[in-house]
Design an enzyme around this catalytic site. Structure first.
Site, short mmCIF file in Angstrom:
data_model
loop_
_atom_site.label_atom_id
_atom_site.label_comp_id
_atom_site.label_asym_id
_atom_site.label_seq_id
_atom_site.Cartn_x
_atom_site.Cartn_y
_atom_site.Cartn_z
N MET A 102 -3.44 28.12 16.47
CA MET A 102 -2.65 29.15 15.81
C MET A 102 -1.28 28.59 15.41
SD MET A 102 -3.48 32.36 18.33
CE MET A 102 -3.43 31.34 19.81
N ILE A 159 -3.78 28.65 25.63
CA ILE A 159 -2.98 27.44 25.85
C ILE A 159 -1.65 27.54 25.13
CG2 ILE A 159 -2.91 24.93 25.61
CD1 ILE A 159 -5.97 24.97 25.55
N GLY A 189 3.15 29.89 18.47
CA GLY A 189 2.39 28.66 18.23
C GLY A 189 1.59 28.23 19.43
N SER A 190 0.27 28.19 19.33
CA SER A 190 -0.54 27.96 20.52
C SER A 190 -2.00 27.71 20.13
CB SER A 190 -0.44 29.18 21.45
OG SER A 190 -0.53 30.38 20.68
N ARG A 191 -2.91 27.82 21.14
CA ARG A 191 -4.32 27.55 20.91
C ARG A 191 -5.16 28.34 21.90
NH1 ARG A 191 -5.94 21.58 21.91
NH2 ARG A 191 -7.44 22.22 23.47
#
Length: 232
Positions: A102, A159, A189-191
């Site tokens: 993301m 994450i 901002g991540s996953r």
């Protein structure tokens, strides 16, 4: 229809977790405007971005026990085999994994990929490396959720990324979730990684775009045809 879908996704209510941030950006904008008009315009742009970041659009989720739905908006950065985090309790051997990255322009509300019971939730402190890096699965701050279903146990891992500093989980152990139901949010901002049982096949490719609660990323059978949907 594409225009309508774009409007529906991009102009959505702000999630309550974003109220304080949007208010803070707005106050800072007023101060910047008092100091110098050009700074105020920059602050306004930042405030609008913050409101956009915390959007929480409704989604229409395809219904099917054999379907695995994307848990996050973004780009599929990995689709293959990888060892799951030990806290998931899914064994040490490689499992099929789909990773969705993301950016700061994607919606960051996360959703469960399958219907089932939350068996386990484990928070793991860690680093804040770029979430697009594969080693972020091992080293970064993360929140791991195991969902037990008739098709097997699925691992969902939120994450934190390079500038993400908090993972928020909306669910709890023992909760029964419907596919596409909101389970959390990661700030800035991540996953999200999804670990799949052996009898499930990945149906998305790397670099494809996923929409949380709508895009089918895996399927436990090759059956096709019209399917019902539910709004979430």
């Amino acid at each position: 229809m594409n225009v309508v879908n774009s409007i529906r996704r991009n102009f959505a209510p702000i999630h309550r977790e974003g109220y304080l941030f949007v208010a803070g950006f707005f106050v800072a904008t007023l101060i910047l405007w008092w100091i110098w008009d050009p700074l105020g315009w920059l602050g306004l742009i930042a405030t609008l971005w913050c409101a956009y970041f915390f959007r929480d659009p409704a989604r229409v989720t395809p219904v099917g026990e054999d379907l695995v739905i994307a848990p996050a908006d973004g780009i599929v950065s990995f689709a293959g085999y990888a060892a799951p985090p030990p806290e998931l309790g899914l064994g040490m051997g490689p499992l099929q994994r789909v990773s969705i990255f993301m950016s700061v322009f994607d919606c960051h509300v996360n959703r469960t990929p399958v219907e089932g019971r939350v068996e386990r939730i484990v928070y793991h402190p860690g680093l804040f490396l770029n979430a697009d890096l594969d080693k972020a699965s091992e080293d970064n701050e993360r929140n791991s959720i195991v969902v037990d279903t008739p098709a097997g146990r699925f691992g969902v891992v939120q994450i934190a990324g390079l500038i993400a500093r908090r993972i928020i989980c909306f669910t709890h152990e023992g909760a029964h979730l419907s596919a596409g139901e909101r389970i959390g949010l990661i700030r800035f901002g991540s996953r999200v990684d999804v670990y799949l049982p052996a009898n499930v096949q990945i149906v998305v490719g790397v670099d494809s775009r996923a929409v949380a609660g709508e895009t089918v990323i895996a399927q436990s059978s090759s059956s096709a045809g019209a399917r019902p949907f539910q709004r979430s």
